[in-house]
Design an enzyme around this catalytic site. Structure first.
Site, PDB file in Angstrom:
ATOM      1  CG  ASN A 193      -3.467   2.389  -5.677  1.00  0.00           C
ATOM      2  OD1 ASN A 193      -2.708   1.989  -6.550  1.00  0.00           O
ATOM      3  ND2 ASN A 193      -3.258   3.514  -5.025  1.00  0.00           N
ATOM      4  CE1 TYR A 225     -10.030   5.802 -12.058  1.00  0.00           C
ATOM      5  CE2 TYR A 225     -11.960   5.148 -10.770  1.00  0.00           C
ATOM      6  CZ  TYR A 225     -11.389   5.913 -11.775  1.00  0.00           C
ATOM      7  OH  TYR A 225     -12.167   6.769 -12.498  1.00  0.00           O
ATOM      8  CG  HIS A 236      -0.056   2.697 -13.415  1.00  0.00           C
ATOM      9  ND1 HIS A 236       0.897   1.758 -13.039  1.00  0.00           N
ATOM     10  CD2 HIS A 236      -0.702   3.017 -12.255  1.00  0.00           C
ATOM     11  CE1 HIS A 236       0.820   1.537 -11.732  1.00  0.00           C
ATOM     12  NE2 HIS A 236      -0.148   2.270 -11.235  1.00  0.00           N
ATOM     13  CG  ASP A 238       2.485  -0.679 -14.633  1.00  0.00           C
ATOM     14  OD1 ASP A 238       1.366  -1.075 -14.283  1.00  0.00           O
ATOM     15  OD2 ASP A 238       3.177   0.116 -13.960  1.00  0.00           O
ATOM     16  CG  ASN A 254       0.794   0.953  -4.584  1.00  0.00           C
ATOM     17  OD1 ASN A 254       1.489   0.383  -3.753  1.00  0.00           O
ATOM     18  ND2 ASN A 254       0.857   2.253  -4.794  1.00  0.00           N
ATOM     19  CE1 TYR A 281      -5.373   8.339 -13.986  1.00  0.00           C
ATOM     20  CE2 TYR A 281      -7.733   7.927 -14.189  1.00  0.00           C
ATOM     21  CZ  TYR A 281      -6.665   8.481 -13.510  1.00  0.00           C
ATOM     22  OH  TYR A 281      -6.884   9.170 -12.341  1.00  0.00           O
TER      23      TYR A 281
END
Length: 203
Positions: free
Chosen positions: A66, A64, A19, A91, A112, A14
């Site tokens: 969420n 993570y 994100h 973001d 989220n 990632y």
């Protein structure tokens, strides 16, 4: 003390994706101010240091995106900062690439990670700094877009310049307060340049 929490996803796959701009801004602040993120606690990776005699805490949640609220709510419960000294960086697909927006509070919108933060904090009256990543192109899935990397060298330069300006705004908030930092962050940018080399921060 100012607590700055950058939202993102842990893991090499990632890194440098749209994100993860929250993590990227934290990395710039860490390198610029020689604040190592070495402590694992409260579902986050944490570093603490001083900038011009004022304490700065940097946090990367490791839950993570969420589930970001788990880390943020634990940090807030333990340190009990005034809400105007808790800044969340993340973001925004509704801002053009490289644009910044700092606000004193507000809703989560469609993000989220921020929905999780607001939900677990039980309030939304804390400052946030949004970094634009650009709208989803036609034909793209939203999840694929935010987890994509920057496509060109120009995009990478534009976004790294935004990370540097975001770091400047955070430091200004630490030293001069939120109103001053909002003026700096929200000011129009005429041209994104290769500011990193001039400031001695590596892309």
């Amino acid at each position: 003390m100012l607590i700055v929490i950058g939202l993102g996803n842990p893991g090499r796959e990632y890194a440098r994706t749209r994100h993860n701009v929250g993590f990227d801004v934290i990395d710039v602040l860490s390198e610029k101010n020689r604040i190592g993120l070495t402590r694992h606690a409260m579902h986050g990776l944490i570093g603490e240091g001083f900038v011009d005699g004022k304490k700065l805490m940097l946090v990367k949640p490791q839950t993570y995106m969420n589930l970001s609220g788990q880390c943020v709510s634990e940090i807030a419960a333990f340190y009990k900062p005034p809400m105007d000294r808790l800044l969340v960086v993340y973001d925004d697909i509704d801002l053009p690439l490289g644009r910044l927006r700092m606000r004193a509070g507000g809703s989560a919108g469609t993000h989220n990670g921020m929905r999780s933060v607001i939900g677990l904090l039980g309030r939304q009256d804390f400052p946030r700094l949004r970094v634009g990543v650009g709208k989803k192109p036609e034909g793209w899935d939203l999840g694929d877009w935010v987890l994509s990397s920057y496509q060109t060298q120009e995009e990478r330069r534009t976004q790294f310049d935004a990370f540097l300006r975001a770091a400047d705004a955070v430091e200004d908030m630490l030293k001069n307060g939120l109103d001053s930092a909002m003026r700096l962050a929200n000011a129009p940018v005429e041209k994104a340049g290769s500011v990193g080399a001039a400031k001695g921060v590596n892309a």
